[in-house]
Enzyme design. Structure first.
Site, PDB file in Angstrom:
ATOM      1  N   HIS A 167       1.732   2.190  -3.518  1.00  0.00           N
ATOM      2  CA  HIS A 167       0.669   3.020  -4.106  1.00  0.00           C
ATOM      3  C   HIS A 167       0.800   4.453  -3.576  1.00  0.00           C
ATOM      4  CE1 HIS A 167      -1.648   0.015  -6.193  1.00  0.00           C
ATOM      5  NE2 HIS A 167      -1.969  -0.662  -5.101  1.00  0.00           N
ATOM      6  N   HIS A 211       3.366   6.450  -5.312  1.00  0.00           N
ATOM      7  CA  HIS A 211       2.882   6.820  -6.644  1.00  0.00           C
ATOM      8  C   HIS A 211       2.069   8.116  -6.555  1.00  0.00           C
ATOM      9  CE1 HIS A 211       1.275   4.858 -10.643  1.00  0.00           C
ATOM     10  NE2 HIS A 211       2.007   5.934 -10.861  1.00  0.00           N
ATOM     11  N   GLU A 233       0.832  -1.210   0.000  1.00  0.00           N
ATOM     12  CA  GLU A 233       0.000   0.000   0.000  1.00  0.00           C
ATOM     13  C   GLU A 233       0.865   1.258   0.000  1.00  0.00           C
ATOM     14  OE1 GLU A 233      -2.956  -0.168  -0.795  1.00  0.00           O
ATOM     15  OE2 GLU A 233      -3.215  -2.319  -0.459  1.00  0.00           O
TER      16      GLU A 233
END
Length: 675
Positions: A467, A470, A464
């Site tokens: 992510h 990102h 996670e």
């Protein structure tokens, strides 16, 4: 004064009352409509600036309100919020349709799109223009009036059905409790798990132990509890969510969602929902996805069948079991793993205190991407357990705000996810930085122990956080191309590649210290973690492929004749089934990824991204897992670029070549089958 209608930087959680949401939505929609009217009524010739950019930056307040509300509906919901969600979702769907079916607006967009060759646009500007044009054409802008009307009806109904589906799954999870008062019934459970179950019972003013369907409770029980009948009861409860022919049943919702999606795709001129979705994915077509899944199935199935045979034999020798059932899977896999590798999650957990793992993932991010994380207590939050951090680069430039929410609660859906409260974009000479959140459901601390993570929870946290990076490192001009706004089968690359550091000695040395003694995790344990990483990889791959194939079964063909959800699902699982069928369970009725979340026709992307991540990490391994040059290439070409360019081009610029499926097969120990 409605706090959601005042300008705000960070979400003003403590000031928001439930009654603020609906008026805020209504006002923000009205304001956004006025912004759209200003674009369509502009007497000037349509241009990139006065049409495409103006549209891109319209409705920003509505976007912020939506992100606050729907994130709360996932992480801290209640009946009132769920009721508001049911009321506003169709309104938002209608609003979205009002924009994409606005003829005057589409006319201006088409004018700019048709003139694109003469506009001297940058790559990012070209991508934005194409994305805006497609978002209209793919949502009915070219349809005649009667079909536009039907499209609106479908979208409104789908928005409600998806919400109801998710609410039913959450209610089923919250409703079930296994209350145990006999010490023998918790035999096999490690002390920490027993203590957590006792604490749960005590919180509900009950004696003994309480087991629930939340992952931190469910998974340890399935893995360690000796009582096979109780494992069976729990397994069937977990596997039958939304499948009880009662008020929380999801069978009708599944059928309606699948059929409405198909009708919508056909209205827009596509063969199936999957054809519609995959047009905007790296995979491009359902045929390519099926080919990809079947190629992996061909490699994984022989290995999976061998592993299943080995596990069955082991269970027979150990306990005289004649037939392995689904509720035996985790229990005997854990026992076999301990036997083969002398590795037990309980041996590992003391080295993975939650706070240490958080610091560890921050250190990995610092070594790779020059980031610094500073915990702050002056940011408003929606629950006292939420942690907040300011993120800076090495030159002390502010990069992002980061929220982290790690433990299960009644109002929080299961699983783990990353989300955003504010997108990154550039406007008026300023680089507006993002607000990113990670939400997980990890084992809580008990009265005698801090929160100690299983190794699987460690990899989930890293996943996670990938992510999260990102989102945090986004550096694009336009919010709709920023961060994780990428093709769905590319979005899992940053998350899955981060998991690889959990297996590396150099990374583990940064954070895997015993919570009591401070001793570094012994290197023989690290070696065992690496050796066991491909344990039952064939079975794991088969399981993932079965989910991807079920998703494609629902969405890559005409579902109108389907009447029986369970019978259809059983047929879809035929080629991937190892365990005997359980008529009491049904996966589809709780398959939130595809019936509530955004993974419809996209579940294959986990495996697709594994090919990318195995290939990407092989590049790091060849040159050093903390190699600054390669980390910079990954940051500059993948993490910061969002959806500004075709993902394969971004990947090739980072890697110097297209990804090879062999990288995944080699890592999974399945390469020898590729002959």
């Amino acid at each position: 004064m409605n706090p959601l209608l005042q300008p705000f930087d960070t979400a003003p959680f403590s000031k928001i009352k439930n009654e603020h949401f609906k008026p805020a939505f209504l006002q923000a929609m009205e304001d956004a409509r006025a912004e759209i009217d200003a674009i369509t009524e502009n007497k000037e010739e349509p241009s990139f600036e006065n049409t495409i950019v103006a549209l891109e930056f319209s409705g920003q307040q509505l976007d912020r309100i939506s992100s606050v509300f729907f994130n709360l509906n996932s992480a801290e919901t209640n009946e009132e919020i769920q009721k508001i969600a049911q009321e506003v979702s169709p309104l938002l769907s209608e609003f979205s349709n009002d924009i994409t079916l606005n003829e005057g607006l589409f006319k201006r967009i088409k004018y700019v799109f048709d003139a694109r060759e003469d506009l001297d646009l940058s790559l990012e500007e070209s991508t934005l223009l194409e994305k805006k044009y497609k978002s209209f054409s793919r949502n009915g802008a070219n349809l005649p009036e009667d079909k536009k009307k039907r499209l609106r009806e479908i979208d409104s109904e789908l928005s409600k059905l998806k919400l109801t589906f998710g609410e039913n799954v959450l209610a089923e999870t919250n409703k079930y409790e296994m209350h145990l008062t006999n010490e023998e019934d918790v035999a096999g459970l490690p002390e920490g798990e027993k203590e957590a179950a006792a604490q749960l019972a005590k919180a509900k003013e009950k004696e003994g132990w309480l087991i629930t369907l939340d992952y931190p409770s469910y998974i340890p029980f399935m893995k360690y509890a000796k009582n096979r009948e109780l494992r069976k009861e729990l397994s069937l409860a977990f596997g039958s969510k939304g499948f009880h022919n009662d008020e929380l049943d999801n069978q009708e919702n599944v059928l309606k969602i699948a059929k409405l999606r198909h009708e919508r795709a056909q209205l827009l001129g596509y063969e199936t929902h999957a054809h519609f979705v995959l047009e905007e994915r790296m995979a491009e077509t359902p045929e390519k996805v099926q080919g990809f899944l079947n190629e992996l199935l061909l490699k994984a199935k022989p290995a999976a069948e061998r592993e299943f045979q080995e596990l069955s034999q082991f269970a027979k020798e150990l306990d005289g079991l004649d037939q392995l059932q689904k509720w035996d899977a985790s229990y005997y896999s854990e026992k076999l793993k301990q036997k083969l590798f002398n590795l037990d999650d309980e041996i590992l957990k003391p080295y993975f205190k939650l706070e240490n793992v958080i610091n560890g993932v921050f250190k990995v991010a610092e070594k790779l991407f020059d980031l610094k994380f500073k915990e702050v207590n002056n940011v408003d939050k929606y629950h006292e357990e939420v942690l907040t951090y300011e993120v800076y680069d090495q030159k002390d430039n502010f990069i992002s705000l980061f929220y982290a929410d790690f433990h299960p609660r009644k109002g929080k859906r299961g699983g783990a996810w990353m989300t955003s409260y504010k997108s990154q974009y550039k406007k008026d000479g300023k680089n507006i930085r993002p607000h990113i959140s990670n939400v997980c459901n990890f084992t809580r601390s008990t009265s005698s122990k801090p929160s100690l993570l299983t190794f699987n929870e460690v990899t989930t946290l890293f996943h996670e956080f990938g992510h999260g990076l990102h989102g945090m490192l986004a550096n694009t001009t336009y919010p709709s191309l920023s961060g994780t706004s990428v093709y769905w089968d590319f979005v899992e690359l940053p998350s899955q590649v981060m998991e690889n550091w959990c297996y590396e000695k150099e990374a583990l040395e940064l954070f895997a210290h015993h919570y009591e003694t401070g001793e570094l995790i012994p290197m023989e344990l690290v070696q065992k973690i690496k050796e066991s990483a491909t344990f039952q990889e064939g079975m794991q791959t088969l399981r993932q492929l079965s989910f991807g194939l079920l998703d494609m079964a629902w969405h890559a063909q005409d579902p109108t004749a389907i009447e029986d959800v369970k019978a259809f699902e059983t047929l879809a699982f035929t080629g991937t089934q190892l365990y005997p069928e359980t008529p009491e369970t049904c996966m589809s009725t709780a398959f939130s990824h595809i019936f509530q979340g955004g993974y419809s026709s996209g579940y294959y992307s986990y495996k697709w991204a594994e090919v990318l991540d195995a290939d990407a990490f092989a590049y790091f391994k060849e040159n050093g897992i903390f190699n600054k040059t390669i980390a910079s290439k990954f940051k500059d070409n993948v993490l910061s670029m969002g959806g500004t360019e075709n993902p394969m081009e971004l990947y090739k610029r980072f890697r110097g070549q297209e990804p090879k499926v062999e990288a995944l097969l080699e890592r999974a120990g399945l390469l020898e089958l590729r002959k």
